[in-house]
Design a protein around this motif. Structure first.
Motif, PDB file in Angstrom:
ATOM      1  N   ARG A  11       0.849  -1.188   0.000  1.00  0.00           N
ATOM      2  CA  ARG A  11       0.000   0.000   0.000  1.00  0.00           C
ATOM      3  C   ARG A  11       0.884   1.236   0.000  1.00  0.00           C
ATOM      4  O   ARG A  11       1.643   1.459   0.941  1.00  0.00           O
ATOM      5  N   LEU A  12       0.787   2.005  -1.055  1.00  0.00           N
ATOM      6  CA  LEU A  12       1.538   3.249  -1.147  1.00  0.00           C
ATOM      7  C   LEU A  12       0.692   4.400  -0.627  1.00  0.00           C
ATOM      8  O   LEU A  12      -0.528   4.417  -0.783  1.00  0.00           O
ATOM      9  N   SER A  13       1.364   5.357  -0.021  1.00  0.00           N
ATOM     10  CA  SER A  13       0.716   6.574   0.452  1.00  0.00           C
ATOM     11  C   SER A  13       1.427   7.772  -0.148  1.00  0.00           C
ATOM     12  O   SER A  13       2.637   7.726  -0.402  1.00  0.00           O
TER      13      SER A  13
ATOM     14  N   PHE B 169      -5.038  -2.945  -8.703  1.00  0.00           N
ATOM     15  CA  PHE B 169      -4.697  -1.757  -7.914  1.00  0.00           C
ATOM     16  C   PHE B 169      -5.969  -0.981  -7.604  1.00  0.00           C
ATOM     17  O   PHE B 169      -6.911  -0.957  -8.394  1.00  0.00           O
ATOM     18  N   THR B 170      -5.967  -0.312  -6.439  1.00  0.00           N
ATOM     19  CA  THR B 170      -7.092   0.505  -6.030  1.00  0.00           C
ATOM     20  C   THR B 170      -6.586   1.841  -5.503  1.00  0.00           C
ATOM     21  O   THR B 170      -5.744   1.879  -4.606  1.00  0.00           O
ATOM     22  N   ILE B 171      -7.096   2.916  -6.072  1.00  0.00           N
ATOM     23  CA  ILE B 171      -6.735   4.255  -5.625  1.00  0.00           C
ATOM     24  C   ILE B 171      -7.832   4.802  -4.725  1.00  0.00           C
ATOM     25  O   ILE B 171      -9.024   4.608  -4.998  1.00  0.00           O
ATOM     26  N   THR B 172      -7.431   5.442  -3.654  1.00  0.00           N
ATOM     27  CA  THR B 172      -8.375   6.101  -2.761  1.00  0.00           C
ATOM     28  C   THR B 172      -7.741   7.396  -2.264  1.00  0.00           C
ATOM     29  O   THR B 172      -6.541   7.610  -2.422  1.00  0.00           O
ATOM     30  N   ARG B 173      -8.554   8.231  -1.670  1.00  0.00           N
ATOM     31  CA  ARG B 173      -8.032   9.472  -1.108  1.00  0.00           C
ATOM     32  C   ARG B 173      -8.712   9.751   0.226  1.00  0.00           C
ATOM     33  O   ARG B 173      -9.867   9.371   0.430  1.00  0.00           O
ATOM     34  N   ASP B 174      -7.987  10.423   1.107  1.00  0.00           N
ATOM     35  CA  ASP B 174      -8.523  10.871   2.380  1.00  0.00           C
ATOM     36  C   ASP B 174      -8.258  12.372   2.457  1.00  0.00           C
ATOM     37  O   ASP B 174      -7.135  12.801   2.757  1.00  0.00           O
TER      38      ASP B 174
ATOM     39  N   ASP C 289      -4.965  -0.190 -18.202  1.00  0.00           N
ATOM     40  CA  ASP C 289      -5.230  -1.621 -18.377  1.00  0.00           C
ATOM     41  C   ASP C 289      -4.199  -2.473 -17.650  1.00  0.00           C
ATOM     42  O   ASP C 289      -4.491  -3.588 -17.242  1.00  0.00           O
ATOM     43  N   SER C 290      -2.999  -1.944 -17.495  1.00  0.00           N
ATOM     44  CA  SER C 290      -1.926  -2.726 -16.885  1.00  0.00           C
ATOM     45  C   SER C 290      -2.145  -2.992 -15.395  1.00  0.00           C
ATOM     46  O   SER C 290      -1.556  -3.924 -14.844  1.00  0.00           O
ATOM     47  N   VAL C 291      -2.990  -2.189 -14.753  1.00  0.00           N
ATOM     48  CA  VAL C 291      -3.195  -2.366 -13.309  1.00  0.00           C
ATOM     49  C   VAL C 291      -4.658  -2.582 -12.936  1.00  0.00           C
ATOM     50  O   VAL C 291      -4.959  -2.889 -11.771  1.00  0.00           O
ATOM     51  N   LYS C 292      -5.549  -2.426 -13.895  1.00  0.00           N
ATOM     52  CA  LYS C 292      -6.986  -2.552 -13.606  1.00  0.00           C
ATOM     53  C   LYS C 292      -7.296  -3.914 -13.002  1.00  0.00           C
ATOM     54  O   LYS C 292      -6.827  -4.941 -13.496  1.00  0.00           O
TER      55      LYS C 292
ATOM     56  N   MET D   1      -1.957  -2.022  -3.876  1.00  0.00           N
ATOM     57  CA  MET D   1      -1.492  -2.836  -4.994  1.00  0.00           C
ATOM     58  C   MET D   1      -1.515  -4.299  -4.578  1.00  0.00           C
ATOM     59  O   MET D   1      -0.800  -4.701  -3.641  1.00  0.00           O
ATOM     60  N   ASN D   2      -2.324  -5.074  -5.260  1.00  0.00           N
ATOM     61  CA  ASN D   2      -2.448  -6.504  -4.987  1.00  0.00           C
ATOM     62  C   ASN D   2      -1.983  -7.309  -6.192  1.00  0.00           C
ATOM     63  O   ASN D   2      -1.855  -6.773  -7.303  1.00  0.00           O
ATOM     64  N   SER D   3      -1.760  -8.578  -5.973  1.00  0.00           N
ATOM     65  CA  SER D   3      -1.349  -9.491  -7.056  1.00  0.00           C
ATOM     66  C   SER D   3      -0.185  -8.899  -7.854  1.00  0.00           C
ATOM     67  O   SER D   3      -0.207  -8.887  -9.087  1.00  0.00           O
ATOM     68  N   LEU D   4       0.805  -8.445  -7.145  1.00  0.00           N
ATOM     69  CA  LEU D   4       1.925  -7.781  -7.806  1.00  0.00           C
ATOM     70  C   LEU D   4       2.719  -8.732  -8.683  1.00  0.00           C
ATOM     71  O   LEU D   4       2.870  -9.921  -8.371  1.00  0.00           O
ATOM     72  N   LYS D   5       3.209  -8.183  -9.795  1.00  0.00           N
ATOM     73  CA  LYS D   5       3.969  -8.945 -10.780  1.00  0.00           C
ATOM     74  C   LYS D   5       5.366  -8.326 -10.913  1.00  0.00           C
ATOM     75  O   LYS D   5       5.548  -7.148 -10.625  1.00  0.00           O
ATOM     76  N   PRO D   6       6.320  -9.095 -11.384  1.00  0.00           N
ATOM     77  CA  PRO D   6       7.657  -8.522 -11.588  1.00  0.00           C
ATOM     78  C   PRO D   6       7.642  -7.282 -12.478  1.00  0.00           C
ATOM     79  O   PRO D   6       8.436  -6.362 -12.261  1.00  0.00           O
ATOM     80  N   GLU D   7       6.735  -7.239 -13.445  1.00  0.00           N
ATOM     81  CA  GLU D   7       6.665  -6.078 -14.329  1.00  0.00           C
ATOM     82  C   GLU D   7       6.094  -4.844 -13.651  1.00  0.00           C
ATOM     83  O   GLU D   7       6.057  -3.768 -14.255  1.00  0.00           O
TER      84      GLU D   7
END
Length: 113
Positions: free
Chosen positions: A18-20, A66-71, A60-63, A81-87
């Motif tokens: 999870r990136l912030s 990945f999920t974006i949210t804001r606070d 399309d590469s992350v659909k 970011m889930n199901s991360l791939k080497p790419e």
């Protein structure tokens, strides 16, 4: 304008991070916020944005992964970011307003076993 991204690191394929990105110096709640990434030797790629009205777009590469949210109370935008791939290995940046807007130093994500 200051944008401070955090949360990167080394993760195995299939893992999650999870990136912030914490913002300051501008009216965050009125701003479109982008997540961008740049892989080694490749061009900057826009992967997601969230508007001030919470409209969301994903490349399309992350659909679906990945999920974006804001606070707005914390002036922070997140990227789950889930199901991360080497790419997905890249430096990830948040940007204000557009893909050409100000962005911080970014945070490095490495997906490797």
């Amino acid at each position: 304008v200051q944008l401070q991204a955090s949360g990167g690191g080394l993760v195995q394929p299939g893992g999650s991070l999870r990136l912030s990105c914490t913002a300051s110096g501008f009216p965050f709640s009125d701003s479109w916020m982008y997540w961008l990434r740049q892989a080694p030797g490749k061009e900057l790629e826009d992967i997601s944005y969230i508007t001030s009205a919470d409209t969301i777009w994903y490349s399309d590469s992350v659909k679906g992964r990945f999920t974006i949210t804001r606070d707005n109370a914390k002036d922070t935008v997140y990227l789950q970011m889930n199901s991360l791939k080497p790419e997905d290995t890249a430096r990830y940046y948040c940007a204000k307003g557009s893909i050409y807007g100000p962005r911080g130093q970014g945070t490095l994500v490495t997906v490797s076993s």
